[in-house]
Design a protein around this motif. Structure first.
Motif, PDB file in Angstrom:
ATOM      1  N   VAL A   5       0.849  -1.196   0.000  1.00 46.21           N
ATOM      2  CA  VAL A   5       0.000   0.000   0.000  1.00 46.21           C
ATOM      3  C   VAL A   5       0.879   1.237   0.000  1.00 46.21           C
ATOM      4  N   ARG A   6       0.523   2.167  -0.881  1.00 47.64           N
ATOM      5  CA  ARG A   6       1.213   3.456  -0.916  1.00 47.64           C
ATOM      6  C   ARG A   6       0.270   4.539  -1.411  1.00 47.64           C
ATOM      7  N   SER A   7       0.147   5.616  -0.663  1.00 41.73           N
ATOM      8  CA  SER A   7      -0.527   6.836  -1.107  1.00 41.73           C
ATOM      9  C   SER A   7      -1.881   6.556  -1.752  1.00 41.73           C
ATOM     10  N   GLY A   8      -2.745   5.873  -1.014  1.00 46.71           N
ATOM     11  CA  GLY A   8      -4.106   5.643  -1.475  1.00 46.71           C
ATOM     12  C   GLY A   8      -4.258   4.547  -2.499  1.00 46.71           C
ATOM     13  N   ALA A   9      -3.216   3.769  -2.717  1.00 43.82           N
ATOM     14  CA  ALA A   9      -3.284   2.696  -3.719  1.00 43.82           C
ATOM     15  C   ALA A   9      -2.759   1.397  -3.131  1.00 43.82           C
ATOM     16  N   SER A  10      -3.374   0.296  -3.539  1.00 44.34           N
ATOM     17  CA  SER A  10      -2.874  -1.035  -3.237  1.00 44.34           C
ATOM     18  C   SER A  10      -2.225  -1.557  -4.506  1.00 44.34           C
ATOM     19  N   ILE A  11      -0.895  -1.569  -4.520  1.00 44.22           N
ATOM     20  CA  ILE A  11      -0.121  -1.856  -5.724  1.00 44.22           C
ATOM     21  C   ILE A  11       0.115  -3.357  -5.835  1.00 44.22           C
ATOM     22  N   HIS A  12      -0.402  -3.959  -6.897  1.00 41.20           N
ATOM     23  CA  HIS A  12      -0.171  -5.377  -7.159  1.00 41.20           C
ATOM     24  C   HIS A  12       1.084  -5.540  -8.008  1.00 41.20           C
ATOM     25  N   TYR A  13       1.827  -6.607  -7.740  1.00 36.46           N
ATOM     26  CA  TYR A  13       3.005  -6.905  -8.555  1.00 36.46           C
ATOM     27  C   TYR A  13       3.207  -8.414  -8.599  1.00 36.46           C
ATOM     28  N   GLU A  14       3.960  -8.859  -9.566  1.00 34.63           N
ATOM     29  CA  GLU A  14       4.328 -10.265  -9.705  1.00 34.63           C
ATOM     30  C   GLU A  14       5.840 -10.361  -9.834  1.00 34.63           C
ATOM     31  N   THR A  15       6.393 -11.487  -9.429  1.00 29.59           N
ATOM     32  CA  THR A  15       7.811 -11.759  -9.642  1.00 29.59           C
ATOM     33  C   THR A  15       7.955 -13.120 -10.312  1.00 29.59           C
ATOM     34  N   ALA A  16       9.036 -13.285 -11.042  1.00 29.17           N
ATOM     35  CA  ALA A  16       9.299 -14.564 -11.711  1.00 29.17           C
ATOM     36  C   ALA A  16      10.799 -14.749 -11.846  1.00 29.17           C
ATOM     37  N   GLY A  17      11.254 -15.980 -11.683  1.00 28.20           N
ATOM     38  CA  GLY A  17      12.656 -16.291 -11.873  1.00 28.20           C
ATOM     39  C   GLY A  17      13.510 -15.931 -10.670  1.00 28.20           C
ATOM     40  N   SER A  18      14.814 -16.101 -10.833  1.00 36.94           N
ATOM     41  CA  SER A  18      15.768 -15.786  -9.778  1.00 36.94           C
ATOM     42  C   SER A  18      17.044 -15.261 -10.412  1.00 36.94           C
ATOM     43  N   GLY A  19      17.757 -14.446  -9.649  1.00 31.01           N
ATOM     44  CA  GLY A  19      18.974 -13.849 -10.155  1.00 31.01           C
ATOM     45  C   GLY A  19      18.940 -12.347  -9.984  1.00 31.01           C
TER      46      GLY A  19
END
Length: 220
Positions: A5-19
């Protein structure tokens, strides 16, 4: 579901892989799904793919501004406890990547922009018209119009391919709403210029010769 959560928003994100980490910033009307083919093509990298404000599974209220979207990316690095990353941005994401490198130069190692350039008056009118029409045009028809500016001639040689792509885009469960598309377009119209003089990272700007929205002459 990874989010912060930041500044009135719930920010979705994804991650994939390693390195070594690579931050990928999507363009207008796009979210993290637009990077779908890349994990298999970039072994040995961890991809970090946020949904910008006004797209995907990121939820927000209030006005949408591009400086806020830039700071969302910086806050994501804080959230993941990352000091520095490489960053790739497509279209609007390229502008955001440059702004991020300009405002947080110590945190960005390298920048690649893809099809990101200065919008001329014709492109701005196009986006405004698309924003206006999205409220009254069936989604599949709207995507067919959008594709005219995105895809090369071979895509249009088979009607079945066009119809399937439009149906898939319209049915996407996290499809950007007409109001959020309009908000992103309005934010682009009010975007401040990037102060390139403060960027210390090397920049690779990539453009396609036949790109209708960001031809080589328009790429920063």
């Amino acid at each position: 579901m990874p989010e912060f959560v930041r500044s009135g928003a719930s920010i979705h994100y994804e991650t994939a892989g390693s390195g070594p980490q690579l931050l990928l910033i999507a363009g207008t009307a796009s979210d993290n799904a637009s990077w779908g083919p890349l994990p298999a093509l970039l072994p040995g990298r961890q991809l970090i793919m946020p949904d910008n404000r006004g797209s995907g599974r990121t939820r927000m209220e209030g006005p949408l501004t591009l400086p806020d979207m830039v700071e969302d990316c910086a806050a994501l690095l804080d959230h993941l406890e990352l000091d520095t990353v490489d960053v790739v941005g497509h279209s609007l994401g390229g502008y955001l990547a440059l702004c991020l490198a300009a405002t947080h130069p110590a945190r960005i190692h390298r920048v690649v922009t893809l099809g990101a350039g200065t919008l001329d008056s014709k492109a701005r009118v196009l986006f405004r018209d698309l924003a206006r029409l999205y409220f009254t045009t069936p989604p599949e028809d709207w995507f067919r119009l959008l594709y005219q500016w995105l895809f090369a001639l071979p895509f249009f040689e088979d009607e079945a391919v066009i119809a399937a792509a439009a149906a898939s885009s319209a049915a996407y469960p996290y499809r950007q709403s007409p109001s959020d598309f309009a908000r992103q377009v309005a934010a682009i119209d009010n975007a401040p210029p990037v102060d390139l003089s403060t960027i210390t990272a090397p920049i690779l700007a990539v453009s396609g010769e036949l790109d209708l929205l960001a031809p080589p002459a328009a790429v920063a």
